[in-house]
Design a protein around this motif. Structure first.
Motif, PDB file in Angstrom:
ATOM      1  N   LEU A 190       0.807  -1.162   0.073  1.00  0.00           N
ATOM      2  CA  LEU A 190      -0.067  -0.062   0.050  1.00  0.00           C
ATOM      3  C   LEU A 190       0.807   1.382   0.045  1.00  0.00           C
ATOM      4  O   LEU A 190       0.580   2.293  -0.647  1.00  0.00           O
ATOM      5  CB  LEU A 190      -0.961  -0.022   1.108  1.00  0.00           C
ATOM      6  N   GLU A 196       2.160   2.024  -3.492  1.00  0.00           N
ATOM      7  CA  GLU A 196       0.824   2.137  -4.226  1.00  0.00           C
ATOM      8  C   GLU A 196       0.590   3.704  -4.270  1.00  0.00           C
ATOM      9  O   GLU A 196       0.308   4.493  -4.980  1.00  0.00           O
ATOM     10  CB  GLU A 196      -0.064   1.357  -4.274  1.00  0.00           C
ATOM     11  N   ALA A 197       0.507   4.130  -2.845  1.00  0.00           N
ATOM     12  CA  ALA A 197       0.032   5.338  -2.292  1.00  0.00           C
ATOM     13  C   ALA A 197       1.201   6.412  -2.274  1.00  0.00           C
ATOM     14  O   ALA A 197       0.890   7.603  -2.208  1.00  0.00           O
ATOM     15  CB  ALA A 197      -0.610   5.239  -1.276  1.00  0.00           C
ATOM     16  N   GLN A 232      -6.049  10.153  -0.446  1.00  0.00           N
ATOM     17  CA  GLN A 232      -4.991   9.350  -1.318  1.00  0.00           C
ATOM     18  C   GLN A 232      -5.122   7.832  -0.886  1.00  0.00           C
ATOM     19  O   GLN A 232      -4.899   7.076  -1.632  1.00  0.00           O
ATOM     20  CB  GLN A 232      -3.408   9.967  -0.957  1.00  0.00           C
ATOM     21  N   THR A 284      -6.370   4.943  -3.273  1.00  0.00           N
ATOM     22  CA  THR A 284      -5.284   3.807  -3.755  1.00  0.00           C
ATOM     23  C   THR A 284      -6.299   2.300  -3.405  1.00  0.00           C
ATOM     24  O   THR A 284      -6.132   1.485  -4.001  1.00  0.00           O
ATOM     25  CB  THR A 284      -4.368   3.704  -3.065  1.00  0.00           C
TER      26      THR A 284
END
Length: 257
Positions: free
Chosen positions: A28, A31-32, A56, A60
């Motif tokens: 995570l 990805e974020a 955000q 995601t």
């Protein structure tokens, strides 16, 4: 003296969504675009996320807009997405668009449902299908309940076990993805209705038809679902348009006559 970190409300919610989406903290964070250390501090309550970070992370994790509001509130911020009734003047463009879509599908059945599959609007093509549905199911009509209830459409659905497998599978996935208690409760109710469960015949995975008995012979429909993917109002964002299109020429001829 020892100190113990306590999980913040927003941290616990974010952790639950991360696990529901099968992300590790590292996945995570990548990805974020934040550090895994910072994410860990957010989840444990050692760090308070900004409003922008909450949004955000929610984006995601593909958190639904209603639940994004809950995340913001838990973090101490105001909700990002308003919720107004469909008859609000500011949603007049949405209502007009829905009316045009419903009319365009006639004579084929088409309806508008909310996130809980409650019917909000319907076109003239829906009425003939509902003629023999028990009145109590039409007082607060729920599309899936009407479809599978023994006093609804179920007795007329020739491939009921296959249709139930398709509908209940979709509902279970929606409940799991959204975390909606309403959908989970609806699934528990509908799965107890009679009718069995059977995977459909392999047709390449394109569509599962619903085959209805009628005075003019069997009517075969495939359904399509359209949503407002960019709507910022919760009411509009949670609406879906479900159209039932003829799956064969015979059904099309009956509906067009």
């Amino acid at each position: 003296m020892t100190t113990t970190a306590t999980t913040s409300p927003v941290g616990a919610l974010l952790r639950d969504w991360r696990r529901r989406r099968h992300f590790s903290q590292l996945d995570l964070s990548i990805e974020a675009g934040i550090s895994s250390r910072h994410l860990s501090f957010v989840e444990t309550g050692r760090s308070r996320p900004s409003r922008a970070m909450v949004l955000q992370l929610a984006a995601t994790l593909e958190v639904p807009k209603r639940e994004q509001n809950q995340l913001l509130i838990a973090a101490g911020f105001a909700p990002a997405f308003p919720e107004r009734p469909l008859d609000d003047p500011e949603l007049s463009a949405i209502r007009a668009g829905l009316d045009r879509v419903l009319t365009a599908y006639e004579p084929y059945p088409c309806l508008v449902v909310d996130r809980g599959w409650n019917m909000v609007m319907a076109n003239a093509g829906v009425a003939p299908i509902l003629e023999n549905v028990a009145p109590h199911l039409l007082e607060s009509p729920n599309a899936l309940r009407i479809s599978l209830h023994p006093e609804g459409l179920a007795p007329r659905i020739r491939n009921l076990a296959e249709w139930r497998f398709h509908v209940l599978g979709r509902l279970a996935r929606e409940a799991a993805a959204s975390g909606s208690e309403v959908l989970r409760t609806l699934h528990e109710e509908l799965i107890d209705y009679p009718g069995g469960m059977q995977p459909g015949i392999d047709d390449g995975g394109v569509a599962v038809p619903m085959v209805l008995d009628s005075p003019d012979g069997p009517l075969s429909f495939i359904s399509t679902v359209t949503t407002f993917g960019t709507a910022l109002d919760l009411t509009a964002a949670e609406l879906s348009i479900e159209a039932f299109l003829p799956a064969d020429d015979a059904t099309a001829r009956v509906l067009l006559n």
